[in-house]
Design an enzyme around this catalytic site. Structure first.
Site, mmCIF file in Angstrom:
data_model
loop_
_atom_site.group_PDB
_atom_site.id
_atom_site.type_symbol
_atom_site.label_atom_id
_atom_site.label_comp_id
_atom_site.label_asym_id
_atom_site.label_seq_id
_atom_site.Cartn_x
_atom_site.Cartn_y
_atom_site.Cartn_z
ATOM 1 N N GLU A 135 -8.431 65.837 13.310
ATOM 2 C CA GLU A 135 -9.674 65.072 13.426
ATOM 3 C C GLU A 135 -10.693 65.413 12.356
ATOM 4 O OE1 GLU A 135 -8.018 66.523 15.864
ATOM 5 O OE2 GLU A 135 -7.563 64.935 17.314
ATOM 6 N N HIS A 170 -11.506 66.079 28.905
ATOM 7 C CA HIS A 170 -11.246 64.670 28.615
ATOM 8 C C HIS A 170 -12.271 63.771 29.302
ATOM 9 C CE1 HIS A 170 -7.427 66.166 27.126
ATOM 10 N NE2 HIS A 170 -7.099 64.965 26.725
HETATM 11 C C1 LIG Z 1 -7.441 67.683 19.341
HETATM 12 C C2 LIG Z 1 -6.742 66.646 20.116
HETATM 13 N N1 LIG Z 1 -6.441 65.487 19.511
HETATM 14 C C3 LIG Z 1 -5.803 64.517 20.201
HETATM 15 C C4 LIG Z 1 -5.450 64.695 21.500
HETATM 16 C C5 LIG Z 1 -4.698 63.607 22.276
HETATM 17 N N2 LIG Z 1 -3.366 64.100 22.523
HETATM 18 C C6 LIG Z 1 -3.033 64.647 23.711
HETATM 19 S S1 LIG Z 1 -1.481 65.265 23.705
HETATM 20 C C7 LIG Z 1 -1.209 64.756 22.131
HETATM 21 C C8 LIG Z 1 0.094 65.004 21.455
HETATM 22 C C9 LIG Z 1 0.358 66.420 21.198
HETATM 23 O O1 LIG Z 1 1.659 66.579 20.733
HETATM 24 P P1 LIG Z 1 2.377 67.967 20.816
HETATM 25 O O2 LIG Z 1 1.436 69.038 20.371
HETATM 26 O O3 LIG Z 1 3.635 67.863 20.062
HETATM 27 O O4 LIG Z 1 2.640 68.219 22.347
HETATM 28 P P2 LIG Z 1 3.615 67.438 23.342
HETATM 29 O O5 LIG Z 1 2.778 66.449 24.077
HETATM 30 O O6 LIG Z 1 4.675 66.812 22.528
HETATM 31 O O7 LIG Z 1 4.128 68.471 24.264
HETATM 32 C C10 LIG Z 1 -2.337 64.126 21.626
HETATM 33 C C11 LIG Z 1 -2.434 63.552 20.286
HETATM 34 C C12 LIG Z 1 -5.810 65.911 22.096
HETATM 35 N N3 LIG Z 1 -5.546 66.147 23.377
HETATM 36 N N4 LIG Z 1 -6.433 66.865 21.377
#
Ligand SMILES: Cc1ncc(C[n+]2csc(CCOP(=O)(O)OP(=O)(O)O)c2C)c(N)n1
Ligand SMILES: Cc1ncc(C[n+]2csc(CCOP(=O)(O)OP(=O)(O)O)c2C)c(N)n1
Ligand SMILES: [Mg+2]
Ligand SMILES: [Mg+2]
Lengths: 327, 347, 327, 347
Positions: free
Chosen positions: B61, B130
């Protein structure tokens, strides 16, 4: 628990791993069965598919080791505590849960048992784990701090800062990157300007271990190796572990019709499903179907019981709202 | 021609029309091109305009805000979308130290036509990471504009204004508003940034209620009206620039003011609204100003506590009764929380 | 200016490089001579020592290429614009400067000449450069965006995010890491959990070039190579360039008595001072002392003149305070 | 025993005494152990307590805030020092999403005895990236305490309170205050967090002035006193928790209030102060509240504009005259800006 040499009794270990794998899986199956009742009003990021990592890593840890994790931590939490009562009470948001429902699925926290909390802001708990490891070393404890995170966390600057910090300060941190290839629905090809995260991290002053197995015992052995390396080299270890996310990013359903991935891929991974794999291994190792069924039945009952207790429990009263903001 | 559209459809239409009109507009952020399309607001854009005008990104971000700034300095019109305003907190440095001051730093030579959309407020069991809004912290930075469209009409018109603005504009959209419907003209139009909107005229009490709270305030006003209390509801619509005049003029007439916010009170936008009254019409106040908003705590997950965390129509009614010195109404026949009940499943 | 094949006339190039090196150096010498008068009320982060990098890189750039830099940008700004009038007017905070003194030493900005501004928040301009490169590509321009930053910037997460982004999107960015081994007074051994930043960056999808020379021509040639690589491979290039900071972190004085570094180190680098080196090269290439003195005298006069104009100029009036906050 | 100490010496003494008392206290941040020692405030600590209790770091404000949180959760008492509050803006995510909610997230089981020190406000030609304060954005987050010691006495006593507090406390220190001297007891003592301090009693006007502005307000009060105007100066000292009672009680007596802040006004702490008056004593206000602070622009570098950017004693005097309807005093004999003139050279 307790960090100790690998049990000479491999069977005992494998039974323990299976018990935890089955617990994690069935607890989530139970969520799936009941979620539509709309009583668990908390967004669910399901672990299904990653159980071998959660169980394999956690089972090595000693009672004073600390875990920091993410919104996707059902399996990790259950592998650590095996406390389905607390788990379901929190899912149902009830007063009987340690957190009284303030956390929900995304924010489990049980510091007394070394589950130090999670962050649903991707990567934000990683530096906290590094600070915890610093405290451990400063206080002369011989403990390990584990930071679990997804592949998406490696996109965030704070991951790099934290990795650098841990390597610079030579802290006893075990970084566990649970790589499912996705951040929500976005594949790595749209997020990573490099070929291999492991190759990059290995250029920092730490050790890197990689694995694609869904065999909890393999992960267990690798984690033992990792912890030995941390202690021997006084350096962090970065474990890069692959798995397949069975369900949608958030929610309890499959989503192979959404178009961003194929059911075929899923079917391939299902061949090596961590729970089935471990079950088959036990059978192959001479454990009888009856013995296994006994374990399973016990856990099924435990879950059923926890679920019922959670449903029946009261909500916290309004006074809880502003309690615990400050110490 | 005017149709009934949902808030999400209104946003989507604004994006489609502006991207059609102006090649330099592009949309980026995690999930913008996926099948969920940021609660439907960006659906179809990638298919229609191609993946170089609507694209997914890494989770980064901070840098992606700077990225938008760099693109904007060069004449593009980036729209960076955050599924949750909580993630925008990772980019505060870029906003406070870079984006907001770049035009000043170039003595006016560089323009920053950057739009940031972020979803705020209550969803569904989302807990303390959130559910934030925190628009006051962006409104505090000179050089940024911060708007809070509360109706489908404003969602379209203010987003179009934001896109055409040569300055950085943060558009904050309350999650619960996505399901609200209303009349929206088909053709493109703009709603000027920085003008409050009187949603309902009234003479006894002024309720200043931005974003989702305007829905709660309207509900409260309807209930109170049945009992002879006439409530004027004003939607400030914009945190910065801030139209204090409309609010002050109203309070000069009614002599009473309740400020209902989608945020914590302390040092929040509600404080700025109250400050405007202290600065402009303290002697016209017949009774002290009352502020309603988030409880002074992180947001809990479990529903009963979550219900108490957020202010709502009932709280507004109770505050009005206290202010007027009337007895609490029997509200048992009224239907509240209609959206919270409608809303189900994560996010 | 204009990106073109290297002048066949190497002498012409070397004269140009010397002119810029000498201008940057003497402008700063002039600041040092006048700073104590307390009329330049702006914190000075001096370039002395890094002139070869500034001049070498900038001299390759075409008129539409863009530069993003830091609070330590005197040499870069002067190499790009050779406009000492504007430079000193800004140092003195006068109305006659393009920025009317609003920026000062840390925040020079001249977008019409491709100097797109600086940030005094370490690393914060790097992602902006990446976004500018995206715009360049999207608009079908064949331009390069250069991000200058110090070794300290690599500590910040946003550096890693920006690097990843540029590599992922294959953008025409030239990352120039000006490595003086220090962040304020903190050496790399207290900041970096790795041995070589170049080794790490080379694992991203980009090219890495390293150099320790203080010869502006060497940097010039390397930059040409870098830009060719960017265009040929459609990938960013990361240049890691070392130099020695002559003066204190901020301010116009030496600080070898402070204890964090030795004068001996300085004396070694002084042997290869970028301005002297280039002067000697010119003499060795057959340029006469008189010719060189002519260039120098011209620049000395230019600086003297700019300084006088700046001192004599009025300040902007109060109405400027809130002008230009919004477009 | 009480001595005359500078603000920087008072901070230094607090650190030395607390680090001596409690092994778990440690200090970190860029430059804390170097020869400049954060304007002298951390000088000698590394030499005295060793480099594992006072150490330098990478430039990584976001992760180092999380690092402090992790250490604090485990019983250490970290003090993270920022040479400039502008750099703290890189850590807003950790503060808003992690640090402020960790105790709540553990249902009170985990404590967060983390102190963050950050230097705010005007220095010397520092421009728009080295002059911010923005305490309102931290004050807006429940779970954080934010204090602004304005005297050497408070600098020592409030820092000791912050270190001993089991909650995260942000201590913001105005750059110009470092050169201010005052009486400071030698032995350790605490100044409670969350209590305003009446620096000067008076009956005609209340001036609420935090941090550096309290110095300006005292100067203004001295000048006005000579002309028969009695000014009460209140230093709120703490943004959060906020002692509105002391301020409201004063304004109830004087009926007039000027709020002088070291920050932008819009959605700033000054708004919260004004809001408290609108909420608690609007009918007691004889004239509208006036707020003074930063001009609504990024901070320019050049001295004449910089002088206009910041509010000062003269602005307070002029505002008071307007409020009282008296003619502008001839201020030509007065000496203002004494510190700005004293202060020379970068930072
Ligand atoms: C800083 C931030 N940006 C965006 C989000 C929205 N978001 C929630 S989970 C996620 C994906 C994260 O992917 P990963 O770290 O690979 O974890 P996974 O869900 O695959 O276990 C996103 C983009 C967030 N929670 N925090
Ligand atoms: C984000 C941030 N943190 C801290 C500072 C304070 N600071 C100013 S310059 C500097 C050192 C930067 O080192 P480097 O990037 O190597 O640049 P150099 O000064 O060596 O040219 C620091 C820490 C800052 N300006 N920004
Ligand atoms: Mg993933
Ligand atoms: Mg450096």
């Amino acid at each position: 628990m307790g960090f100790s040499p690998k049990p000479t009794d491999a069977l005992k270990l494998n039974l323990e791993l299976y018990r935890k794998l089955y617990l994690a899986r069935q607890a989530e199956e139970s969520i799936r069965a009941h979620y539509a009742e709309n009583e668990m009003k908390t967004p669910m990021h399901m672990s299904m598919g990653e159980e071998a990592i959660a169980v394999g890593v956690v089972s090595v840890l000693g009672p004073d080791d600390q875990i920091f994790a993410t919104y996707r931590s059902h399996a990790i939490y259950l592998a650590r505590t095996e406390d389905s009562d607390d788990f379901f009470a929190e899912m149902y948001g009830k007063e009987t849960a340690r957190l009284k429902g303030k956390g929900g699925s995304m924010h489990m926290c049980d510091p007394e048992r070394g589950f130090m909390g999670t962050s649903a802001i991707v990567a934000s708990a990683i530096p906290v784990a590094v600070g915890a490891a610093f405290a451990s070393r400063k206080q002369g404890n011989d403990t390990i701090t584990v930071a679990f995170f997804g592949d998406g966390a490696c996109d965030e600057g704070v991951f790099w800062e934290s990795l650098n910090l841990a390597c610079l300060m030579k802290l006893p941190v075990l970084f566990v990157c649970e790589d499912n290839g996705l951040a929500v629905h976005t594949p790595q090809s749209l997020r990573q300007g490099y070929r291999s995260i492991a190759a990059i991290v290995s250029k920092f002053n730490c050790q890197v271990l990689e694995e694609t197995s869904t065999d909890a015992e393999v992960i267990y052995d690798l984690t033992r190796k990792a912890i030995n390396l941390i202690k021997a080299n006084r350096q962090p270890v970065f474990m890069h572990l692959q798995y397949y996310r069975y369900l949608e990013h958030v929610g309890v359903n499959e989503d192979f019709d959404a178009g961003y991935r194929s059911r075929k891929e899923f079917e391939e991974w299902r061949q090596v499903d961590p729970v089935n794999l471990q079950r088959k291994k036990l059978l192959g190792n001479g454990t009888s179907e009856t013995e296994i069924a006994k374990i399973e039945t016990k856990i099924d009952r435990q879950i059923e019981n926890s679920l019922k207790k959670a449903k029946d429990a009261p909500f916290a009263n309004d006074a809880e709202l502003c309690r615990g903001v400050f110490s | 021609m005017t149709r009934n559209l949902s808030y999400r459809e209104a946003i989507n239409e604004a994006l489609v029309q502006e991207m059609t009109r102006d090649e330099s507009v592009f949309v980026y952020g995690i999930g913008v091109p996926d099948h969920k399309g940021i609660f439907g607001s960006t659906s179809g854009l990638a298919e229609h305009f191609g993946s170089d005008r609507c694209f997914d990104t890494p989770l980064a971000e901070d840098s992606l805000t700077g990225f938008g700034l760099g693109a904007a300095l060069n004449g593009l019109r980036p729209i960076y979308v955050h599924m949750r305003a909580d993630f925008l907190l990772l980019a505060v440095n870029q906003l406070a130290n870079m984006v907001s001051s770049y035009t000043y730093a170039s003595a006016g030579k560089l323009k920053v036509p950057l739009v940031i959309r972020a979803v705020i407020g209550r969803g569904w069991g989302q807990g303390f990471q959130h559910s934030k809004s925190m628009y006051s912290i962006y409104g505090h930075m000179p050089g940024l504009k911060v708007v809070l469209p509360a109706t489908p009409y404003d969602a379209k018109g203010m987003l179009i204004s934001a896109i055409r603005d040569d300055n950085p504009v943060i558009v904050m959209e309350h999650r619960l508003l996505y399901d609200v419907s209303g009349e929206v003209p088909e053709e493109p139009y703009t709603v000027p940034i920085g003008q409050a909107h009187t949603l309902r005229p009234g003479g006894d009490i002024t309720v200043v209620a931005a974003s989702w709270m305007s829905v709660e305030a309207i509900k409260a006003a309807e209930v109170l009206e049945k009992h002879g209390v006439s409530v004027e509801v004003i939607d400030p619509r914009s945190v910065s620039p801030f139209d204090s005049e409309t609010i002050v003029a109203s309070v000069k007439r009614t002599g009473r003011c309740i400020i209902a916010d989608n945020d914590w009170l302390h040092c929040g936008f509600s404080a700025e609204v109250a400050a405007a009254l202290a600065e402009h019409c303290p002697s016209e106040l017949k009774s002290p100003v009352v502020r309603l908003g988030y409880a002074p705590a992180p947001c809990p997950c479990t529903r009963p506590l979550e219900n108490r965390f957020y202010a709502n129509a009932v709280d507004i009614i109770r505050a009005a009764e206290k202010m007027l010195g009337t007895n609490p109404l029997d509200l048992s026949g009224e239907e509240f929380y209609s959206y919270e009940h409608k809303f189900q499943g994560p996010f």
